[in-house]
Design a protein around this motif. Sequence first.
Motif, PDB file in Angstrom:
ATOM      1  N   PHE A  82      27.569  38.554  52.951  1.00 32.72           N
ATOM      2  CA  PHE A  82      28.165  37.900  51.785  1.00 32.72           C
ATOM      3  C   PHE A  82      27.124  37.091  51.019  1.00 32.72           C
ATOM      4  O   PHE A  82      26.301  36.390  51.614  1.00 32.72           O
ATOM      5  N   GLU A  83      27.177  37.174  49.707  1.00 33.51           N
ATOM      6  CA  GLU A  83      26.291  36.384  48.852  1.00 33.51           C
ATOM      7  C   GLU A  83      27.118  35.769  47.736  1.00 33.51           C
ATOM      8  O   GLU A  83      27.811  36.457  46.997  1.00 33.51           O
ATOM      9  N   LYS A  93      28.782  35.888  39.607  1.00 36.63           N
ATOM     10  CA  LYS A  93      29.951  36.722  39.354  1.00 36.63           C
ATOM     11  C   LYS A  93      31.141  36.257  40.188  1.00 36.63           C
ATOM     12  O   LYS A  93      32.286  36.216  39.702  1.00 36.63           O
ATOM     13  N   VAL A  94      30.893  35.880  41.434  1.00 34.37           N
ATOM     14  CA  VAL A  94      31.970  35.392  42.298  1.00 34.37           C
ATOM     15  C   VAL A  94      32.512  34.075  41.753  1.00 34.37           C
ATOM     16  O   VAL A  94      33.732  33.868  41.676  1.00 34.37           O
ATOM     17  N   THR A 101      40.581  34.866  46.294  1.00 39.41           N
ATOM     18  CA  THR A 101      40.517  36.322  46.456  1.00 39.41           C
ATOM     19  C   THR A 101      39.123  36.907  46.218  1.00 39.41           C
ATOM     20  O   THR A 101      38.691  37.792  46.980  1.00 39.41           O
ATOM     21  N   PRO A 102      38.371  36.482  45.176  1.00 38.02           N
ATOM     22  CA  PRO A 102      37.025  37.059  44.987  1.00 38.02           C
ATOM     23  C   PRO A 102      36.109  36.887  46.198  1.00 38.02           C
ATOM     24  O   PRO A 102      35.247  37.745  46.447  1.00 38.02           O
ATOM     25  N   VAL A 103      36.283  35.784  46.938  1.00 33.94           N
ATOM     26  CA  VAL A 103      35.478  35.571  48.145  1.00 33.94           C
ATOM     27  C   VAL A 103      36.002  36.415  49.288  1.00 33.94           C
ATOM     28  O   VAL A 103      35.252  37.101  49.984  1.00 33.94           O
ATOM     29  N   LEU A 104      37.318  36.372  49.496  1.00 33.48           N
ATOM     30  CA  LEU A 104      37.915  37.055  50.648  1.00 33.48           C
ATOM     31  C   LEU A 104      37.753  38.569  50.571  1.00 33.48           C
ATOM     32  O   LEU A 104      37.501  39.226  51.587  1.00 33.48           O
TER      33      LEU A 104
END
Length: 271
Positions: free
Chosen positions: A5-6, A10-11, A41-44
């Motif tokens: 994960f980075e 964008k996230v 949600t964007p992270v998960l």
Amino acid sequence: MSEKFEMTNKVYREMFINHLTFQWGWNYERQQADGCLFTLTPVLKRLYKDAPLEERERAIKRHLEFFNTHATLAPLLFGLIAALEVNTPEAEKDSITSIKTGLMGPIAGLGDGLFWFTLWPICASIGATMAVTGNIFGAIFTFVVFNVINQGVKWFGFRIGYTKGMDIINSGSGDEVIKRISGAATVLGLCVAGCLVSTTVKLSVPLEFASGDGKIVVQELIDKIMPCFLPVLVTLFCYWRLKKTNGKEAVRLIFGIMIAAIALTYFGILG
């Protein structure tokens, strides 16, 4: 999983856009839980992209628990939660719920103090002063300035929460930081309230008494003792009544002051 994960711009951008609908799913059972999950949600979806179905289900359920905090400062907490999701082993992620539950209350209190009791009165008082003088941009100023700051705090909140949140938690100074900011916001709010009373609440006594060849102007005597004494007195009375009745007599108090002001002005007691 977490090594892949980075946290990119964008996230952050996707989290910010999702957060714009944060209150849309508000309900009486779990309040802001839907908005909490949608914001994260964007992270998960990146973090659990290749994870087993059971782990993805647990992550979704974890963030559908009861949640309620101040919407503007919520990104600070979401940034911290994202950092915890990335850096906490899967077997220990139940602790994230405890941390989220423990911080949402203090953040809600801090947000109310900073935004509803400090920033909004400042913007509204400046806008009202402009409007009273005939400036048509008074209302525009209030809403533009408030929302620029409001959205700006959200935009940077995700980044600050993610990068600095863990440092505050690990240092054990989180409660102290919140208390200091809250105390400063309270002092600033009181100063703004005082200025607002002195500039917008207008009340005077036009009574005059003859004294030999001169006359005594009651309002001038009051101003020499304490300028704006009557506006402060009325404000304190309103505050006392609202606090005593827990705000239940607000409408009655407004109409009572209107009727009393009209009657006392008609008889020449107030100006």
